[in-house]
Structures are given as C-alpha cells and as structure tokens.
Enzyme design. Structure first.
Site, PDB file in Angstrom:
ATOM      1  N   GLY A 158      -1.173   6.169  -2.153  1.00 32.23           N
ATOM      2  CA  GLY A 158      -2.063   6.846  -3.108  1.00 32.23           C
ATOM      3  C   GLY A 158      -3.402   6.122  -3.230  1.00 32.23           C
ATOM      4  O   GLY A 158      -4.470   6.754  -3.224  1.00 32.23           O
ATOM      5  N   LYS A 159      -3.342   4.790  -3.314  1.00 27.74           N
ATOM      6  CA  LYS A 159      -4.588   4.036  -3.536  1.00 27.74           C
ATOM      7  C   LYS A 159      -5.371   3.901  -2.228  1.00 27.74           C
ATOM      8  O   LYS A 159      -6.596   3.935  -2.232  1.00 27.74           O
ATOM      9  CB  LYS A 159      -4.269   2.683  -4.173  1.00 27.74           C
ATOM     10  N   CYS A 189       2.723  -1.140 -12.100  1.00 22.60           N
ATOM     11  CA  CYS A 189       3.102   0.024 -12.916  1.00 22.60           C
ATOM     12  C   CYS A 189       4.216  -0.406 -13.868  1.00 22.60           C
ATOM     13  O   CYS A 189       5.276   0.206 -13.921  1.00 22.60           O
ATOM     14  CB  CYS A 189       3.522   1.205 -12.050  1.00 22.60           C
ATOM     15  N   ASP A 240      -1.407  -4.103  -5.347  1.00 22.47           N
ATOM     16  CA  ASP A 240      -0.536  -3.285  -6.218  1.00 22.47           C
ATOM     17  C   ASP A 240       0.864  -3.895  -6.082  1.00 22.47           C
ATOM     18  O   ASP A 240       1.703  -3.401  -5.327  1.00 22.47           O
ATOM     19  CB  ASP A 240      -0.563  -1.828  -5.725  1.00 22.47           C
ATOM     20  N   ASP A 242       4.896  -8.708   5.743  1.00 21.37           N
ATOM     21  CA  ASP A 242       5.131  -9.319   4.439  1.00 21.37           C
ATOM     22  C   ASP A 242       3.859 -10.080   4.064  1.00 21.37           C
ATOM     23  O   ASP A 242       3.385 -10.903   4.857  1.00 21.37           O
ATOM     24  CB  ASP A 242       6.329 -10.286   4.566  1.00 21.37           C
ATOM     25  N   ASP A 268       1.902  -3.183   4.151  1.00 24.85           N
ATOM     26  CA  ASP A 268       3.142  -3.026   3.387  1.00 24.85           C
ATOM     27  C   ASP A 268       4.300  -3.605   4.194  1.00 24.85           C
ATOM     28  O   ASP A 268       4.307  -3.557   5.434  1.00 24.85           O
ATOM     29  CB  ASP A 268       3.417  -1.552   3.068  1.00 24.85           C
ATOM     30  N   ALA A 295       0.783  -1.238   0.000  1.00 21.47           N
ATOM     31  CA  ALA A 295       0.000   0.000   0.000  1.00 21.47           C
ATOM     32  C   ALA A 295       0.814   1.286   0.000  1.00 21.47           C
ATOM     33  O   ALA A 295       0.309   2.336  -0.405  1.00 21.47           O
ATOM     34  CB  ALA A 295      -0.901   0.003   1.231  1.00 21.47           C
ATOM     35  N   ALA A 296       2.048   1.223   0.478  1.00 24.56           N
ATOM     36  CA  ALA A 296       2.781   2.480   0.694  1.00 24.56           C
ATOM     37  C   ALA A 296       3.344   3.034  -0.616  1.00 24.56           C
ATOM     38  O   ALA A 296       3.720   2.244  -1.483  1.00 24.56           O
ATOM     39  CB  ALA A 296       3.921   2.227   1.676  1.00 24.56           C
ATOM     40  N   PRO A 297       3.403   4.354  -0.811  1.00 24.14           N
ATOM     41  CA  PRO A 297       3.136   5.425   0.160  1.00 24.14           C
ATOM     42  C   PRO A 297       1.659   5.805   0.311  1.00 24.14           C
ATOM     43  O   PRO A 297       1.365   6.764   1.022  1.00 24.14           O
ATOM     44  CB  PRO A 297       3.935   6.600  -0.403  1.00 24.14           C
TER      45      PRO A 297
END
Ligand SMILES: C[S@@+](CC[C@H](N)C(=O)[O-])C[C@H]1O[C@@H](n2cnc3c(N)ncnc32)[C@H](O)[C@@H]1O
Length: 458
Positions: free
Chosen positions: A274-275, A385, A332, A316, A290, A270-272
C-alpha cells in the site's frame, strides 16, 4: 453375531446425512470450526478465510455461505467477551474441557441470535444438530438446546447490564489503552471495535473524480471512503488499476515524507505494498524490501495491476545491506496490529503481552539498523498499526534518546494529513485511533489505529 453388534447406533448414518444436508448447516459447522481454530489454536482469521489456502470446509462452500461464515465468525469475535459472560450467566457450572466443539457451537449460535439477523429457531436447531454430530459434544446436545432456548426466552434479563466495552476487550489490552489514552478513550476504542470498518481507497490520481464516480467521500488526505460493501474487484477502476484498498490512517505515514518526486525512497517491510504504491504514484524511485517472498509476490501483482514500477528485494532487514544510502526511508515495522481490530477482530484474542515485548525488541533493532541507510539530512518515517504505546510513542522516544545527536524529530503538522489535528500528539507524532474521525461527516468516524514518527538524520 453378538447382541452388541446388532445394536443400532443412536444416530443412524441416514439421520446424520439428513442433518448435514440441512440448509445452512455446513456454514454453521465451518463457522464453529474456524472460530475454534482462531481462539484455541491462534490461527489468524484471514488465513482461515483465504479462498486459495484457507479452511477446506470454507473453500468448499458457495459464495452466500462464505459470506455467512464471515459474518458469524466476525460477530462471534467482536462480541466474544459478552458472549462468554452470557454463557456464564446461563450455565450452572463451566463446560468441562475435552467436550469437542460445544463451546464454539454455543458461541456461534449466540452470535447469530443476538448480533445477526438470524431467527432464534434456525440458530438453535442448527447448533443442536451440530452438537449431535460431534462425537465428544454429543452428550451436551440437551444442554446446548436448553441453554439456547432459555436465552431466546429470557434474552432481555440475561443480557441486561453487560459492560460491553470492558467485556469485549482482553484485560491486558484494556489496561494498556487506559494507561495510554485514559479511561474514556479506551471505552471509545472498544466501542469502535464493534463497528465494521468502511472501505477506504487510495487513488492513483484525481481522488475527487473517483469519489464522484464511486459515490464515495474524500476523507483524510485524499482517501475515498465508500459506504457500500461487496466485491472490491467488481468496482469501477479496479481492473484498470486506478486505486487500491488502504485504510485512511494507513495512507497517512507515507505522506509524511513530503514531496518525493525523483527521490530514492526505501519502503521497508513493504508488502503487500500500500505504501510503496503511494510513493511510486507520487513519483519516487521506490525500493520495496520485505522478508516474505509470498507477500512480495502479492506486492508485485498489486503494482502490475496499478501500472506502477518499484524495485523489489526479498530480504530480512536485519541482514540486508543497501548499495547506497537512500534520500528517505519508510519503516512500517512488524507489530502486534492491535490498531486493525475493526478489520481483524481475531487480533484481540490471538495476541498476548509477550508479543508486544518481542516485537518491540525487533522494532528497536530495525530502527537502529536503518538509520544509516538514509543520507544525512534525509527523512526517516517509522510507523506501526498498533495501539500500544510500547510500539509507538515509547519506541520513538527511546530511539531519539539512543540516537541523540544523530537524529532529530520533525513534528507532524495537521495540514500534512488533511487537517486531522486530533491525530497529532503534543510531541508531533501521528496517532490515529479507531474512534477518530477521518473527516467532518458522521459517516467519516473510524480509522485504523496507527502511529508514525518522523525523524531527520543529522
Ligand atoms: C505491517 S506489514 C507491512 C504493510 C506494508 N507496509 C503496506 O503498507 O502494505 C509488515 C511487513 O513486515 C515484513 N517483515 C517482518 N519482519 C521483517 C524483517 N525482519 N525484514 C523485512 N521484512 C519484515 C512482513 O513480511 C510484513 O509484510
């Protein structure tokens, strides 16, 4: 005293001090150093440029010089292939190894001469000074001078017929994009990488009003794109937590979970944040997981600025066990990040095919693991990404095949992502490319490369 001891060094200390004090010298020296650290030691550029923990020389520079270093290193990386080809044309034979920073000094000087608004005279003289001050580069000071002056005189001839698209793309990436998207699109991706990305914001509420206030345009599904550059934290709405920086493409995967109001949603990797911020702003009860404590701390700081609440878990995903299944899961996954080369031009030169192999294995394990974390009937969105189909389409297809009977694909509809039908594949995946338009205006072209697939647990 022996005659040897009496000999004066070729470069006296006062001469050296004089050169180092020259305006702009420190910035060039730091730029060459950072470029070397990125391309030879594979250190991420963001880390080198970090105001708190980055390159010590960079941290000691004033604000203007820091901007200059960012611009020089950015141009040197975006045009690295062209600059190497130009050097091949200028040099009779390759520069031997162990010559200190010679090559980095040349790359930095050529980036300024050809791709930045720096007069040749300044770029050449500072490069020659730098070579003179580096013990191992010093014997090549004359060569640096000669090569750069010749480039200044004969630039049109020397830079003629450069195939920038191919040159600035490492071979393995060029092949991967050609295989994945065809020759023409591979070229368009490479061209998009030479253009600096716009600043995109995700807005907590009322994007139209914020677009007006900030002089931006709505792109994608309610993102605001700003043409102007500058300090983000000086923009209206930053300190009150009205928005956060997020590329228009990065903002699309969370949208695929639909209306999340009141749902328990896991944001994995999840970090940093945005989602997580998007999901929390949309009314979900978010658990953000995260592996990195440091990055989670940044997530927490971001949420606190935005006035949003999420539950954070430093763990983890390969060992984490949720207490109860979630209504929806967003994964993500860690990836090569080749979709972010416009913003992180170092990625092209740091990542290797081996990274894709290694990361694909991790993505596969994470996907299989988190399947049982969502309630039957719940949605899982997997995203990366990356421009590599091995981390996107192939990964999603293989997941469907492995888990046949357990999951079904839920195709993405263009309406869910602001009508960007060119970002939806025939199979119903989200596939954003850096050359894609995020809206209808000429200034709307460009977004991060992103992949997302949506599945429903049976
Ligand atoms: C692409 S970034 C996530 C970006 C984030 N989702 C956002 O929108 O701001 C990938 C994240 O995965 C995390 N990560 C990598 N491997 C992990 C693992 N095995 N378990 C949990 N987190 C992991 C990294 O620390 C990194 O923060």
């Amino acid at each position: 005293m022996s005659s040897r001891a009496n000999k004066k060094p070729v470069h006296s200390e006062s001469q050296e001090a004089g050169r180092q004090d020259k305006p702009g010298f420190a910035a060039r020296k730091v730029a060459a150093d950072i470029l070397g650290n990125v391309v030879h030691k594979k250190r991420p550029l963001d880390g080198e440029l970090d105001a708190g923990s980055g390159h010590s020389g960079f941290r000691s520079l004033a604000g203007n010089d820091r901007s200059l270093v960012r611009a020089i290193v950015g141009a040197a990386l975006r045009h690295r292939g062209e600059i190497s080809e130009i050097l091949d044309r200028l040099l009779d034979r390759p520069i031997p190894e162990k010559t200190g920073r010679v090559l980095d000094i040349l790359h930095v000087a050529i980036a300024q001469m050809l791709f930045l608004d720096v007069p040749d005279r300044a770029a050449v003289s500072l490069a020659v000074d730098h070579a003179g001050l580096d013990r191992r580069a010093r014997p090549y000071k004359g060569l640096v001078n000669g090569v750069l002056r010749r480039l200044g005189r004969e630039r049109d001839d020397i830079t003629a017929d450069l195939d920038s698209d191919i040159l600035n793309t490492p071979d393995w990436l060029w092949e991967s994009w050609k295989d994945g998207y065809g020759l023409e699109t591979a070229g368009a991706i490479a061209r998009a990488h030479r253009v600096e990305a716009a600043l995109d914001l995700s807005i907590k509420s009322d994007p139209e009003a914020w677009a007006d206030k900030l002089g931006g345009r709505i792109v994608g599904k309610g993102s605001v794109r700003l043409a102007r550059k500058g300090a983000v934290d000086a923009l209206e709405g930053f300190s009150e937590g009205a928005w956060w920086v997020q590329d228009v493409a990065a903002a699309l995967p969370a949208r695929l979970l639909g209306d999340v109001r009141g749902l328990k949603v896991a944001d994995l990797c999840a970090a940093p944040g945005g989602k997580s911020a998007q999901l929390a702003a949309a009314g979900a009860n978010v658990t953000s997981v995260d592996i990195s404590k440091g990055r989670l701390k940044r997530l927490e700081e971001n949420m606190s600025r935005l006035g949003l609440n999420v539950t954070t878990v430093a763990s983890d995903i390969r060992t984490f066990e949720p207490e109860a299944p979630f209504d929806a899961v967003l994964l993500d996954a860690p990836c090569s990040a080749t979709g972010t080369i416009r913003r992180h031009p170092d990625v092209a030169w740091i990542k290797k095919p081996y990274d894709i192999e290694k990361l694909s294995e991790i993505q596969k394990d994470l996907l299989d693991r988190v399947l049982s974390w969502v309630k039957p009937g719940g949605l899982i969105v997997y995203c990366t990404c990356s421009l590599e189909t091995a981390e996107g389409e192939d990964q999603a297809n293989a997941f469907l095949e492995r888990q046949a009977g357990e999951i079904e694909r839920v195709p993405v509809q263009a309406e869910e992502i602001g009508g960007l039908d060119h970002c939806v594949t025939e199979d119903g995946y989200l596939r954003c490319l850096p050359c894609h338009a995020a809206g209808s205006g000429a200034e709307d072209v460009g977004m991060d490369g992103f992949f997302a697939a949506r599945f429903r647990r049976s």
